[in-house]
Design a protein around this motif. Structure first.
Motif, PDB file in Angstrom:
ATOM      1  N   GLU A  43       5.017  25.903  -1.041  1.00 15.38           N
ATOM      2  CA  GLU A  43       4.377  26.174  -2.333  1.00 15.38           C
ATOM      3  C   GLU A  43       2.882  26.437  -2.153  1.00 15.38           C
ATOM      4  O   GLU A  43       2.321  27.353  -2.771  1.00 15.38           O
ATOM      5  CB  GLU A  43       4.597  24.998  -3.278  1.00 15.38           C
ATOM      6  CG  GLU A  43       6.051  24.832  -3.724  1.00 15.38           C
ATOM      7  CD  GLU A  43       6.324  23.470  -4.335  1.00 15.38           C
ATOM      8  OE1 GLU A  43       5.368  22.665  -4.456  1.00 15.38           O
ATOM      9  OE2 GLU A  43       7.497  23.193  -4.675  1.00 15.38           O
ATOM     10  N   LEU A  44       2.244  25.649  -1.295  1.00 13.47           N
ATOM     11  CA  LEU A  44       0.811  25.817  -1.051  1.00 13.47           C
ATOM     12  C   LEU A  44       0.526  27.164  -0.393  1.00 13.47           C
ATOM     13  O   LEU A  44      -0.398  27.884  -0.804  1.00 13.47           O
ATOM     14  CB  LEU A  44       0.299  24.684  -0.160  1.00 13.47           C
ATOM     15  CG  LEU A  44      -1.167  24.782   0.303  1.00 13.47           C
ATOM     16  CD1 LEU A  44      -2.118  24.748  -0.885  1.00 13.47           C
ATOM     17  CD2 LEU A  44      -1.490  23.652   1.294  1.00 13.47           C
ATOM     18  N   ALA A 239       1.307  18.778   9.053  1.00 11.27           N
ATOM     19  CA  ALA A 239       0.193  19.328   9.832  1.00 11.27           C
ATOM     20  C   ALA A 239      -0.232  20.670   9.267  1.00 11.27           C
ATOM     21  O   ALA A 239      -1.430  20.991   9.212  1.00 11.27           O
ATOM     22  CB  ALA A 239       0.602  19.470  11.296  1.00 11.27           C
ATOM     23  N   GLY A 240       0.742  21.481   8.831  1.00  9.12           N
ATOM     24  CA  GLY A 240       0.421  22.765   8.229  1.00  9.12           C
ATOM     25  C   GLY A 240      -0.355  22.614   6.938  1.00  9.12           C
ATOM     26  O   GLY A 240      -1.298  23.382   6.669  1.00  9.12           O
ATOM     27  N   ILE A 241       0.036  21.650   6.115  1.00 13.53           N
ATOM     28  CA  ILE A 241      -0.701  21.395   4.869  1.00 13.53           C
ATOM     29  C   ILE A 241      -2.130  20.991   5.178  1.00 13.53           C
ATOM     30  O   ILE A 241      -3.088  21.490   4.568  1.00 13.53           O
ATOM     31  CB  ILE A 241       0.008  20.304   4.042  1.00 13.53           C
ATOM     32  CG1 ILE A 241       1.358  20.819   3.531  1.00 13.53           C
ATOM     33  CG2 ILE A 241      -0.874  19.859   2.879  1.00 13.53           C
ATOM     34  CD1 ILE A 241       2.219  19.754   2.880  1.00 13.53           C
ATOM     35  N   TYR A 242      -2.286  20.086   6.134  1.00 11.09           N
ATOM     36  CA  TYR A 242      -3.635  19.653   6.520  1.00 11.09           C
ATOM     37  C   TYR A 242      -4.454  20.851   7.008  1.00 11.09           C
ATOM     38  O   TYR A 242      -5.628  21.006   6.640  1.00 11.09           O
ATOM     39  CB  TYR A 242      -3.564  18.577   7.610  1.00 11.09           C
ATOM     40  CG  TYR A 242      -4.911  18.025   7.970  1.00 11.09           C
ATOM     41  CD1 TYR A 242      -5.406  16.890   7.344  1.00 11.09           C
ATOM     42  CD2 TYR A 242      -5.710  18.649   8.926  1.00 11.09           C
ATOM     43  CE1 TYR A 242      -6.667  16.378   7.663  1.00 11.09           C
ATOM     44  CE2 TYR A 242      -6.966  18.150   9.254  1.00 11.09           C
ATOM     45  CZ  TYR A 242      -7.438  17.025   8.618  1.00 11.09           C
ATOM     46  OH  TYR A 242      -8.689  16.531   8.915  1.00 11.09           O
ATOM     47  N   ALA A 243      -3.831  21.697   7.819  1.00  8.39           N
ATOM     48  CA  ALA A 243      -4.543  22.856   8.363  1.00  8.39           C
ATOM     49  C   ALA A 243      -5.025  23.778   7.253  1.00  8.39           C
ATOM     50  O   ALA A 243      -6.172  24.246   7.271  1.00  8.39           O
ATOM     51  CB  ALA A 243      -3.633  23.612   9.330  1.00  8.39           C
ATOM     52  N   LEU A 244      -4.166  24.045   6.275  1.00  4.67           N
ATOM     53  CA  LEU A 244      -4.532  24.953   5.190  1.00  4.67           C
ATOM     54  C   LEU A 244      -5.600  24.349   4.284  1.00  4.67           C
ATOM     55  O   LEU A 244      -6.433  25.069   3.718  1.00  4.67           O
ATOM     56  CB  LEU A 244      -3.296  25.316   4.371  1.00  4.67           C
ATOM     57  CG  LEU A 244      -2.298  26.245   5.067  1.00  4.67           C
ATOM     58  CD1 LEU A 244      -1.029  26.392   4.231  1.00  4.67           C
ATOM     59  CD2 LEU A 244      -2.907  27.619   5.346  1.00  4.67           C
ATOM     60  N   LYS A 245      -5.602  23.047   4.146  1.00  2.00           N
ATOM     61  CA  LYS A 245      -6.571  22.397   3.258  1.00  2.00           C
ATOM     62  C   LYS A 245      -7.911  22.119   3.931  1.00  2.00           C
ATOM     63  O   LYS A 245      -8.940  22.060   3.250  1.00  2.00           O
ATOM     64  CB  LYS A 245      -5.989  21.086   2.728  1.00  2.00           C
ATOM     65  CG  LYS A 245      -4.880  21.267   1.704  1.00  2.00           C
ATOM     66  CD  LYS A 245      -4.453  19.926   1.115  1.00  2.00           C
ATOM     67  CE  LYS A 245      -3.448  20.099  -0.017  1.00  2.00           C
ATOM     68  NZ  LYS A 245      -3.026  18.791  -0.590  1.00  2.00           N
ATOM     69  N   HIS A 246      -7.917  21.961   5.252  1.00  2.00           N
ATOM     70  CA  HIS A 246      -9.133  21.494   5.925  1.00  2.00           C
ATOM     71  C   HIS A 246      -9.685  22.433   6.988  1.00  2.00           C
ATOM     72  O   HIS A 246     -10.861  22.291   7.361  1.00  2.00           O
ATOM     73  CB  HIS A 246      -8.874  20.124   6.575  1.00  2.00           C
ATOM     74  CG  HIS A 246      -8.515  19.042   5.615  1.00  2.00           C
ATOM     75  ND1 HIS A 246      -9.465  18.331   4.896  1.00  2.00           N
ATOM     76  CD2 HIS A 246      -7.308  18.552   5.238  1.00  2.00           C
ATOM     77  CE1 HIS A 246      -8.858  17.444   4.122  1.00  2.00           C
ATOM     78  NE2 HIS A 246      -7.549  17.556   4.308  1.00  2.00           N
TER      79      HIS A 246
END
Length: 335
Positions: A43-44, A239-246
């Motif tokens: 979704e992100l 890890a992918g969510i963290y990568a996209l956010k940070h």
């Protein structure tokens, strides 16, 4: 002594913060669509790319393969660059698994495809011909960023021939950061976009394929056929969510380090150094010296890629101090 690995931006290790969110990830069986963290990642990614849906897959190679298999049928054709990853570096998957014919064209110096040549490569309706279905572009291409006006022209060209348009956007966030635009300004010109999470964004595994809901639904089936169902994949998706956010905005640091590396190396007599548009540059040492250079710098803990024209890639594990150390090592070798 710290090892400096300049072979690729795929060599990064997860940070402690990333490892923490991975360890705490809520998981379920993603083949059943029940992994909440995978669903959040998809979704992100779709929201960030301005698409209806996204699909988490193990690799960029699989993401591009699913795109080919979904856009094209057996006996169809896609147009791509002669050195494009989707054509040259992915094992001929489209031909092997989909019976899909590639039509490669030489890249222009800026990493684009000449749209006049693209138009001439589109096959006319004829039983003797494969059916041209898809135009594939790559951004960045060898670190080069495709100009935004060119993307609009490419879209018009593809539509005029009834082609779909796919972007191998493994490093599309590097392009967006370099141009100072939202990534949607690039993605909006394409039906589908493949984005790698495990290059400059620093995740250990995975890519996302973004497109319409109907397209992603069909690609989901191909993911299963290709063996890409990963069950409790939320650990990786976190890890992918963290990568996209940070880790998106910080790509500018990699670009700055690449520019500093290019500037420093260009002052060394005998080296031919390409400009660094984003986080990639190419260095050609004098004939016959590349292997010895690679060996000597390897002894100093600096890893270089193969070939006589050496690709150097900066990433989140390469600091400004590492750049200075690398320049000094090159200078010492050629002094």
């Amino acid at each position: 002594m710290k090892q400096i690995d300049l072979r690729s931006d795929t060599v990064t290790r997860p940070s402690q913060e990333m490892l923490k969110v991975m360890a705490q990830a809520e998981v379920g069986d993603d083949v059943y669509g029940e992994d909440p963290t995978v669903n959040r990642l998809q979704e992100l990614a779709a929201e960030m790319l301005g698409k209806e849906a996204a699909l988490f897959v193990p690799s960029g190679t699989m993401s591009n393969l699913l795109s080919l298999l979904t856009h094209c049928g057996r006996g169809d054709e896609y147009i791509a660059g002669q050195e494009a990853h989707i054509y040259r570096w992915e094992g001929g998957g489209g031909a092997i698994f989909g019976g899909i014919q590639p039509q490669p064209l030489d890249f222009e110096p800026d990493g684009s495809l000449d749209l006049g040549k693209v138009s001439r490569a589109v096959k006319s309706p004829d039983h003797h011909h494969a059916v041209t279905r898809l135009l594939c572009l790559e951004n960045t291409q060898g670190g080069r960023v495709l100009p935004l006006p060119y993307l609009a022209e490419a879209e018009r060209c593809a539509r005029s021939h009834g082609l779909s348009l796919h972007l191998d956007g493994a490093r599309v966030f590097n392009a967006a950061v370099h141009q100072g635009v939202a990534v949607t300004e690039i993605a909006k010109h394409f039906d589908t976009v493949s984005v790698c999470l495990s290059k400059g964004l620093g995740a250990p595994v995975g890519s996302v394929l973004c497109g319409s809901a109907a397209f992603v639904d069909r690609a989901h089936r191909w993911r299963k056929v290709a063996g890409g169902g990963m069950r409790q994949a939320g650990i990786l998706a976190a890890a992918g969510i963290y990568a996209l956010k940070h880790n998106v905005e910080r790509l500018a640091e990699d670009h700055q380090n690449a520019q500093a590396l290019a500037d420093g190396l260009s002052r060394i007599k005998g080296l031919s150094v390409s400009p660094a548009n984003t986080n990639i540059l190419f260095v050609t040492p004098p004939a016959g010296t590349a292997a010895k250079l690679r060996e000597e710098l390897g002894r100093q803990g600096i890893l270089l890629g193969g070939g006589d024209c050496i690709r150097l890639v900066t990433h989140l594990d390469v600091s400004a101090a590492d750049v200075e150390r690398t320049i000094a090592a090159f200078r010492s070798f050629f002094s």
